[in-house]
Design a protein around this motif. Structure first.
Motif, PDB file in Angstrom:
ATOM      1  N   ALA A 117      -3.990  -5.767  -2.226  1.00 50.21           N
ATOM      2  CA  ALA A 117      -4.991  -5.233  -1.530  1.00 50.21           C
ATOM      3  C   ALA A 117      -4.606  -5.262  -0.031  1.00 50.21           C
ATOM      4  O   ALA A 117      -4.308  -6.327   0.193  1.00 50.21           O
ATOM      5  CB  ALA A 117      -6.291  -5.280  -1.926  1.00 50.21           C
TER       6      ALA A 117
ATOM      7  N   PHE B 267      -5.753  -2.747   3.621  1.00 49.67           N
ATOM      8  CA  PHE B 267      -6.095  -1.286   4.086  1.00 49.67           C
ATOM      9  C   PHE B 267      -5.064  -0.783   4.989  1.00 49.67           C
ATOM     10  O   PHE B 267      -4.918   0.312   5.516  1.00 49.67           O
ATOM     11  CB  PHE B 267      -7.264  -0.893   4.351  1.00 49.67           C
TER      12      PHE B 267
ATOM     13  N   LYS C 283       2.291  -2.568  -0.818  1.00 50.25           N
ATOM     14  CA  LYS C 283       1.200  -2.918  -2.006  1.00 50.25           C
ATOM     15  C   LYS C 283       2.081  -2.479  -3.146  1.00 50.25           C
ATOM     16  O   LYS C 283       2.118  -3.155  -4.238  1.00 50.25           O
ATOM     17  CB  LYS C 283       0.014  -2.327  -1.711  1.00 50.25           C
TER      18      LYS C 283
ATOM     19  N   ASP D  43      -5.145   3.638  -6.311  1.00 44.58           N
ATOM     20  CA  ASP D  43      -4.393   4.478  -5.375  1.00 44.58           C
ATOM     21  C   ASP D  43      -4.249   6.193  -5.647  1.00 44.58           C
ATOM     22  O   ASP D  43      -3.376   6.510  -6.557  1.00 44.58           O
ATOM     23  CB  ASP D  43      -3.313   4.111  -4.811  1.00 44.58           C
TER      24      ASP D  43
ATOM     25  N   CYS E 182      -4.122  -1.299  -5.273  1.00 43.80           N
ATOM     26  CA  CYS E 182      -5.356  -0.549  -4.379  1.00 43.80           C
ATOM     27  C   CYS E 182      -5.035   0.280  -3.282  1.00 43.80           C
ATOM     28  O   CYS E 182      -3.936   0.268  -2.716  1.00 43.80           O
ATOM     29  CB  CYS E 182      -5.949  -1.974  -3.644  1.00 43.80           C
TER      30      CYS E 182
ATOM     31  N   SER F 290     -11.288   0.513  -4.252  1.00 41.21           N
ATOM     32  CA  SER F 290     -10.702  -0.823  -3.948  1.00 41.21           C
ATOM     33  C   SER F 290     -11.814  -1.790  -4.227  1.00 41.21           C
ATOM     34  O   SER F 290     -11.518  -2.983  -4.620  1.00 41.21           O
ATOM     35  CB  SER F 290     -10.489  -0.826  -2.512  1.00 41.21           C
TER      36      SER F 290
END
Length: 435
Positions: A113, A115, A121, A145, A275, A283
């Motif tokens: 994970a 952002f 990822k 995702d 994620c 998430s």
């Protein structure tokens, strides 16, 4: 001026190109297939035994899988099923080739994970899943995702949103609401408990009746299953906000964890989450269900800054869960406040000869200490190609490039996985036997 019709036309045009790309990448049947592995790979890279020892074992027992010899070739090539049968039956120096797996414990769950988009990822999750499968572990990957990169890399392209994480969450909402409505009519204080009603638009979809296995798809790797994602699952963030309004008592963040609790403990060894690049309902479900948290980050300053923001916002979100929900609410085998057995930061797209990358690696280690993975994912030509063609380095045939190029790319992921396995075994030790 452009409308939704123009956007839809562009999308349909793109879908046609996607179909052409899949034909170049997958088999003519539009189905991804796994290549065979040479006796050299099986002996030295998978089993890590001398080639002559491996050949001697095969010669001594004709009942063992012998692989296939390709036309105009001398080397034997083995399917993954044959590799695993050899692993189960062979012993070297009286030692089993099976990977370590503590008895009486469920599969370990690891979330990849961050952002920050482009942190790698999906690439990391894909390679860890494939490396673990080659190591003899049974793996379930869960794609959270909506970009569905991991799902597409696994060869899963025809996925309905009902059978994604969104479907799991909607199913959980229906079942949890039914459970709450079937509670005693009043609490101990004598206060009547509210009855929650879900609209037919949710209850009539039939999601509440889906079985655990309905969400799980087979992949081209016989020991890897997947719960895939799709672009239509992007609306889960909007739907989940509505669901929470319909039933404020629903512990939304534990939906996937409750689902995974229903899978037999011995069905898999590793459950791996890919994620989305955001902190949201999906998430948070992944993070809450995870025993281990792997945070990939590029080696630049802005990526370091973004990673710092990510762990800060994640900490705030987990704190809100810890103090914002009734601790008596059922959250499955993982409780509040949320804890992780292990936590690691993993640098990706790393160039060991780049002074900035060296400096950033040093900065990560100074700040995060032992939580920084010792081996970063190095950027090589083969690593770039693996991402471009939706395949891992382990799926690429070394004969399609120089063996040195392929080995260098494989070695970076071998090192990352070897360290990951050590972290996984450490996390397993920290799990309760009845977890």
């Amino acid at each position: 001026m452009y409308t939704h019709e123009d956007l839809n036309a562009l999308r349909n045009q793109s879908l046609k190109l996607q179909g052409w790309i899949r034909q170049q990448t997958f088999s003519p049947e539009m189905e991804k297939t796994l290549r065979r592995f040479s006796s050299w790979e099986v002996s030295e890279l998978i089993f890590r035994v001398n080639q002559s020892t491996f050949r001697g074992k095969l010669a001594a027992d004709p009942s063992l899988p012998g692989g296939e010899v390709e036309p105009e070739g001398r080397q034997r090539w083995f399917s993954l099923e044959e590799v695993n049968e050899l692993r189960r039956r062979l012993k070297v120096n009286r030692k089993s080739l099976m990977p370590p797996r503590p008895e009486g414990k469920r599969a370990i769950r690891a979330a990849v994970a961050n952002f920050k988009g482009g942190a790698g990822k999906s690439t990391v999750a894909l390679h860890l899943a494939h490396a673990a499968a080659l190591d003899g572990y049974r793996v379930l990957v869960v794609d959270f995702d909506p970009q569905a990169t991991l799902s597409h890399s696994m060869g899963l392209t025809d996925v309905a949103e009902d059978y994604t994480v969104w479907g799991i969450m909607a199913r959980d909402l229906i079942r949890e609401t039914e459970r709450m409505n079937n509670r005693p009519a009043a609490a101990e204080s004598g206060t009547a408990l509210p009855r929650r009603e879900l609209p037919p638009a949710i209850t009539d979809m039939g999601l509440g009746d889906l079985r655990i296995s309905d969400f799980i798809r087979r992949t081209s790797w016989s020991t890897i299953d997947a719960i895939p994602s799709c672009a239509n699952a992007a609306f889960v963030e909007f739907a989940s906000a509505q669901y929470r309004h319909l039933n404020p008592e629903w512990s939304f963040f534990a939906a996937v964890s409750r689902y995974l609790d229903q899978i037999p403990d011995d069905a898999y060894d590793l459950i791996l989450f890919d994620c989305p690049p955001a902190i949201g309902y999906q998430s948070m479900n992944a993070v809450f269900a995870a025993d281990m948290l792997y945070i990939p980050s590029g080696p630049g300053y802005w990526e370091y800054d973004s990673t710092t923001s990510f762990i800060g916002q994640l900490a705030e979100a987990l704190e809100d869960l810890a103090y914002g929900f009734d601790k008596t609410l059922p959250t499955g085998k993982i409780g509040l406040p949320k804890t992780f057995c292990e936590l690691r930061f993993l640098l990706t797209r790393y160039e060991p000869g780049n002074a900035l990358h060296l400096a950033m690696f040093d900065a990560f280690q100074k700040v995060f200490g032992d939580h920084v993975a010792q081996y970063p994912v190095e950027m090589t030509r083969a690593v770039e190609q693996s991402g471009r063609f939706l395949s891992s380095v382990y799926e690429m045939d070394y004969r399609e490039m120089t063996r040195e190029t392929w080995r260098r790319a494989r070695s970076t992921f071998d090192n990352v996985y070897e360290e990951f396995r050590g972290v996984m075994l450490s996390a397993w030790d920290k799990l309760e036997d009845d977890a």
